[in-house]
Design a protein around this motif. Structure first.
Motif, PDB file in Angstrom:
ATOM      1  N   GLU A 360       0.840  -1.196   0.000  1.00 16.91           N
ATOM      2  CA  GLU A 360       0.000   0.000   0.000  1.00 16.91           C
ATOM      3  C   GLU A 360       0.877   1.249   0.000  1.00 16.91           C
ATOM      4  OE1 GLU A 360      -3.536  -0.709  -0.022  1.00 16.91           O
ATOM      5  OE2 GLU A 360      -2.503  -2.615  -0.370  1.00 16.91           O
ATOM      6  N   HIS A 361       0.627   2.127  -0.920  1.00 18.98           N
ATOM      7  CA  HIS A 361       1.306   3.413  -1.104  1.00 18.98           C
ATOM      8  C   HIS A 361       2.536   3.285  -2.002  1.00 18.98           C
ATOM      9  CE1 HIS A 361      -1.446   4.897   1.878  1.00 18.98           C
ATOM     10  NE2 HIS A 361      -0.957   4.073   2.782  1.00 18.98           N
ATOM     11  N   ALA A 362       3.532   2.475  -1.596  1.00 19.93           N
ATOM     12  CA  ALA A 362       4.751   2.367  -2.411  1.00 19.93           C
ATOM     13  C   ALA A 362       5.204   3.764  -2.829  1.00 19.93           C
ATOM     14  CB  ALA A 362       4.495   1.478  -3.635  1.00 19.93           C
ATOM     15  N   GLY A 363       5.295   4.651  -1.840  1.00 14.92           N
ATOM     16  CA  GLY A 363       5.500   6.069  -2.127  1.00 14.92           C
ATOM     17  C   GLY A 363       6.870   6.418  -2.663  1.00 14.92           C
ATOM     18  N   LEU A 364       7.911   5.737  -2.189  1.00 19.40           N
ATOM     19  CA  LEU A 364       9.273   6.007  -2.652  1.00 19.40           C
ATOM     20  C   LEU A 364       9.941   4.658  -2.899  1.00 19.40           C
ATOM     21  CD1 LEU A 364      11.351   8.396  -3.091  1.00 19.40           C
ATOM     22  CD2 LEU A 364      12.354   7.634  -0.937  1.00 19.40           C
ATOM     23  N   ILE A 365      10.028   4.282  -4.157  1.00 22.50           N
ATOM     24  CA  ILE A 365      10.576   2.982  -4.527  1.00 22.50           C
ATOM     25  C   ILE A 365      11.829   3.186  -5.369  1.00 22.50           C
ATOM     26  CG2 ILE A 365      10.141   0.819  -5.745  1.00 22.50           C
ATOM     27  CD1 ILE A 365       8.548   1.202  -3.124  1.00 22.50           C
ATOM     28  N   ARG A 366      12.952   2.703  -4.857  1.00 26.40           N
ATOM     29  CA  ARG A 366      14.227   2.826  -5.565  1.00 26.40           C
ATOM     30  C   ARG A 366      14.223   1.957  -6.825  1.00 26.40           C
ATOM     31  NH1 ARG A 366      15.939   1.176  -0.479  1.00 26.40           N
ATOM     32  NH2 ARG A 366      16.761  -0.739  -1.460  1.00 26.40           N
ATOM     33  N   PRO A 367      15.081   2.276  -7.793  1.00 24.65           N
ATOM     34  CA  PRO A 367      15.148   1.448  -9.007  1.00 24.65           C
ATOM     35  C   PRO A 367      15.454  -0.022  -8.721  1.00 24.65           C
ATOM     36  CG  PRO A 367      16.243   3.545  -9.385  1.00 24.65           C
ATOM     37  CD  PRO A 367      15.901   3.512  -7.924  1.00 24.65           C
ATOM     38  N   ASP A 368      16.314  -0.291  -7.723  1.00 27.39           N
ATOM     39  CA  ASP A 368      16.687  -1.679  -7.449  1.00 27.39           C
ATOM     40  C   ASP A 368      15.570  -2.487  -6.806  1.00 27.39           C
ATOM     41  OD1 ASP A 368      17.587   0.116  -5.069  1.00 27.39           O
ATOM     42  OD2 ASP A 368      17.511  -1.895  -4.195  1.00 27.39           O
ATOM     43  N   GLN A 369      14.534  -1.809  -6.305  1.00 34.42           N
ATOM     44  CA  GLN A 369      13.429  -2.522  -5.664  1.00 34.42           C
ATOM     45  C   GLN A 369      12.369  -2.984  -6.659  1.00 34.42           C
ATOM     46  OE1 GLN A 369      12.512   0.698  -2.883  1.00 34.42           O
ATOM     47  NE2 GLN A 369      13.203  -0.582  -1.177  1.00 34.42           N
ATOM     48  N   LEU A 370      12.382  -2.431  -7.858  1.00 30.50           N
ATOM     49  CA  LEU A 370      11.335  -2.744  -8.823  1.00 30.50           C
ATOM     50  C   LEU A 370      11.343  -4.216  -9.220  1.00 30.50           C
ATOM     51  CD1 LEU A 370      11.746   0.444 -11.024  1.00 30.50           C
ATOM     52  CD2 LEU A 370       9.741  -0.108  -9.622  1.00 30.50           C
ATOM     53  N   SER A 371      12.528  -4.764  -9.458  1.00 22.69           N
ATOM     54  CA  SER A 371      12.597  -6.167  -9.869  1.00 22.69           C
ATOM     55  C   SER A 371      12.127  -7.093  -8.757  1.00 22.69           C
ATOM     56  CB  SER A 371      14.027  -6.532 -10.294  1.00 22.69           C
ATOM     57  OG  SER A 371      14.942  -6.317  -9.230  1.00 22.69           O
ATOM     58  N   ARG A 372      12.282  -6.681  -7.515  1.00 19.81           N
ATOM     59  CA  ARG A 372      11.811  -7.504  -6.398  1.00 19.81           C
ATOM     60  C   ARG A 372      10.290  -7.516  -6.350  1.00 19.81           C
ATOM     61  NH1 ARG A 372      14.199  -6.894  -0.717  1.00 19.81           N
ATOM     62  NH2 ARG A 372      13.506  -9.075  -0.683  1.00 19.81           N
ATOM     63  N   PRO A 404      12.052  11.724  -8.559  1.00 18.45           N
ATOM     64  CA  PRO A 404      11.454  10.958  -9.669  1.00 18.45           C
ATOM     65  C   PRO A 404      10.961   9.566  -9.269  1.00 18.45           C
ATOM     66  CG  PRO A 404      13.501  12.017 -10.366  1.00 18.45           C
ATOM     67  CD  PRO A 404      13.430  12.135  -8.865  1.00 18.45           C
ATOM     68  N   TRP A 405      11.337   9.090  -8.083  1.00 23.28           N
ATOM     69  CA  TRP A 405      10.914   7.761  -7.639  1.00 23.28           C
ATOM     70  C   TRP A 405       9.583   7.792  -6.888  1.00 23.28           C
ATOM     71  CZ3 TRP A 405      16.149   6.582  -4.717  1.00 23.28           C
ATOM     72  CH2 TRP A 405      17.198   6.623  -5.641  1.00 23.28           C
ATOM     73  N   LEU A 406       9.017   8.983  -6.712  1.00 22.03           N
ATOM     74  CA  LEU A 406       7.789   9.123  -5.917  1.00 22.03           C
ATOM     75  C   LEU A 406       6.573   8.603  -6.680  1.00 22.03           C
ATOM     76  CD1 LEU A 406       8.424  12.731  -4.550  1.00 22.03           C
ATOM     77  CD2 LEU A 406       8.131  10.699  -3.099  1.00 22.03           C
TER      78      LEU A 406
END
Length: 532
Positions: A360-372, A404-406
């Protein structure tokens, strides 16, 4: 014979098997066919929609109905920028409370508008013997006066009256719960607001918990709202994880903690049901309590987790083992790490296919977290209107690298992650159309474009509020598209979001909102063919 035939419209079905239609037939609350399958059939009622655009009803996958309803009837300090003006509103509300010692609730608090937090001493000046509770708009903090501080258990941390997260929960626990009648009325008020904006189904984001719960018997209030005809839309209830209790179930069940009687995701019907288990890992960006991996710009802290990571992990794993779909609140990237680590551990212990866990929210997700996210099959349930209304502030406290990750859009889709639209109503505006507009243009109210590379198409944004919302709530067999056999949940619009200028999408008129084949904007489910 059809119950209703809707004709002379542009039906945007979100169903690739029949993307656009002119006619739609309804029988006993369900769609029975499109175009030539129903055009020649007789109907008890034929409604000429005069060329309007019709979409599947919007699904808001994360709302707080009871909180919204109560906030609508609570004195508010929203928009005040001077401490004296705020205190004047508080004092006026206090003086309307008859008895000394009564609780006085105030809504609309946001320290950013004032430049600093209110203090207990300031509230004391206008309290006149009452207990004052000023709720932060994020829901993750409050300011109270000394009369409340004096009642708190020893050791509860507070910053001169400001209580965050668990400390706020301790203050809430001092108050008597709302009655089921009060809750049902508040739920009904909020539900009518949702329906007016084209929302036909929603997920209530946490009942019964310390942070957002209103009663130990809160689920019963939703049943009461339905029985009283106050529920004009479908509601799925997330249950707060702090309701889990150790259980002595059979060892073969592998369930260390559960809700009473083993109740879990899936109980109920297509009008009112139990959905995911809601687990909080951090706080909120507005209150500066979202847990980040590096400090907020201009501040010397990184927010806070709700508990130590291992305790949070044990709760997430226990919910998974008990058979729940999980909705893990994680706004900051450090909180997302905790959530993803725990979900991965849970799936290793007991693999479950099709569970559809959500962040829920996933407000600030780093590029390395996307594949996870993608590897774990986790949906991202975002709130685009947060950046529309708070984007300037959020971009400033994240800095140029992180802004830009927001509340990402395109990056989630590019990685095959289900992108789900929601509002977190009443934290901010609940309009799906205004959220769709932001998802495309990524512009705050001031015009600042935040993460332009995260912009998506109108069709993708509409999908986030229809097909993806249904998927996230396990509703895809009954709602989310205008397909034969599904419930006749649809929204009639004054224009086509795909054809107007992007800047106009948020202002498109919602002409009608149908649930089970009946326009619900002026009534609940007790009347007509859609009676549950």
């Amino acid at each position: 014979m059809l119950c209703t035939k809707l004709t002379n419209a542009r039906f945007v079905t979100m169903d690739p098997a029949h993307p656009v239609a002119h006619d739609l037939g309804i029988w006993k609350g369900r769609i029975v066919g499109l175009d030539e399958a129903v055009t020649s059939l007789p109907a008890r009622e034929v409604i000429d929609l005069q060329g309007a655009t019709v979409l599947p009803g919007f699904i808001d996958a994360h709302v707080h109905l009871a909180w919204t309803g109560f906030k609508q009837n609570t004195p508010s300090i929203a928009g005040r920028t001077r401490i004296d003006d705020v205190l004047a509103v508080v004092e006026e509300a206090v003086l309307r409370k008859g008895s000394p010692g009564a609780w006085v609730s105030i809504a609309g608090y946001d320290q950013r508008a004032l430049g600093r937090h209110l203090t207990a001493a300031e509230l004391d000046r206008v309290s006149h013997g009452r207990k004052v509770f000023v709720l932060h708009d994020s829901g993750h903090g409050c300011v109270v006066n000394t009369a409340v501080l004096d009642l708190l258990p020893a050791g509860v941390p507070h910053g001169d009256g400001f209580l965050a997260e668990g400390a706020m929960g301790a203050a809430r626990a001092l108050r008597l719960p709302y009655s089921q009648d009060e809750l049902a009325e508040a739920i009904g008020r909020a539900a009518r607001t949702c329906v007016a904006e084209g929302v036909t189904a929603c997920a209530e984001a946490g009942i019964g918990g310390a942070l957002f719960g209103h009663s130990p018997v809160e689920l019963g209030a939703y049943q009461l709202a339905r029985e009283k005809g106050l529920l004009p839309l479908r509601v799925q209830l997330m249950v707060a994880a702090d309701r889990l209790r150790p259980v002595a179930a059979h060892e073969a069940d592998g369930i260390p903690r559960a809700l009473d009687l083993g109740l879990r995701t899936g109980f109920g019907d297509d009008w009112l049901s139990v959905g995911a288990l809601k687990i909080y890992t951090d706080g909120g960006m507005m209150a500066r309590t979202a847990a980040l991996s590096s400090p907020y710009e201009g501040l010397d802290h990184t927010g806070q987790l709700q508990d130590d990571p291992e305790t949070l992990t044990k709760t997430i794993v226990a919910g998974h083992l008990a058979g729940w779909q999980l909705a893990v609140h994680a706004i900051g990237d450090r909180a997302a790490d905790v959530a993803l680590d725990a979900l991965e551990r849970a799936q290793r212990l007991r693999p479950r296919h099709g569970v559809r866990h959500r962040v829920e929210h996933a407000g600030l997700i780093r590029p390395d977290q996307l594949s996870r996210f993608a590897r774990l099959g986790v949906s991202a349930v975002v709130q685009p209107n947060f950046l529309r209304y708070f984007g300037d502030d959020y971009a400033a406290i994240m800095g140029a690298e992180r802004a830009p990750w927001l509340y990402r859009g395109k990056a989630f889709l590019d990685h095959g992650i289900t992108l789900v639209g929601s509002s977190d109503r009443p934290v901010t505006d609940g309009s799906p159309l205004r959220a769709v507009q932001f998802m495309v243009e990524r512009a705050s109210e001031s015009g600042q474009v935040i993460g332009p590379d995260e912009g998506i198409t109108v069709e993708e944004a509409l999908r986030a509020y229809t097909v993806a919302g249904a998927y996230a709530c396990h509703w895809e067999d009954s709602v989310g598209s205008l397909s034969p056999g599904k419930r006749a949940d649809l929204v009639v619009l004054g224009d086509d979001p795909r054809r107007v200028d992007t800047s106009r999408i948020g202002d498109i008129e919602v002409v009608a909102t149908y649930v089970d084949g009946r326009d619900r904007r002026d009534g609940g489910p007790e009347s007509g063919e859609g009676k549950p």
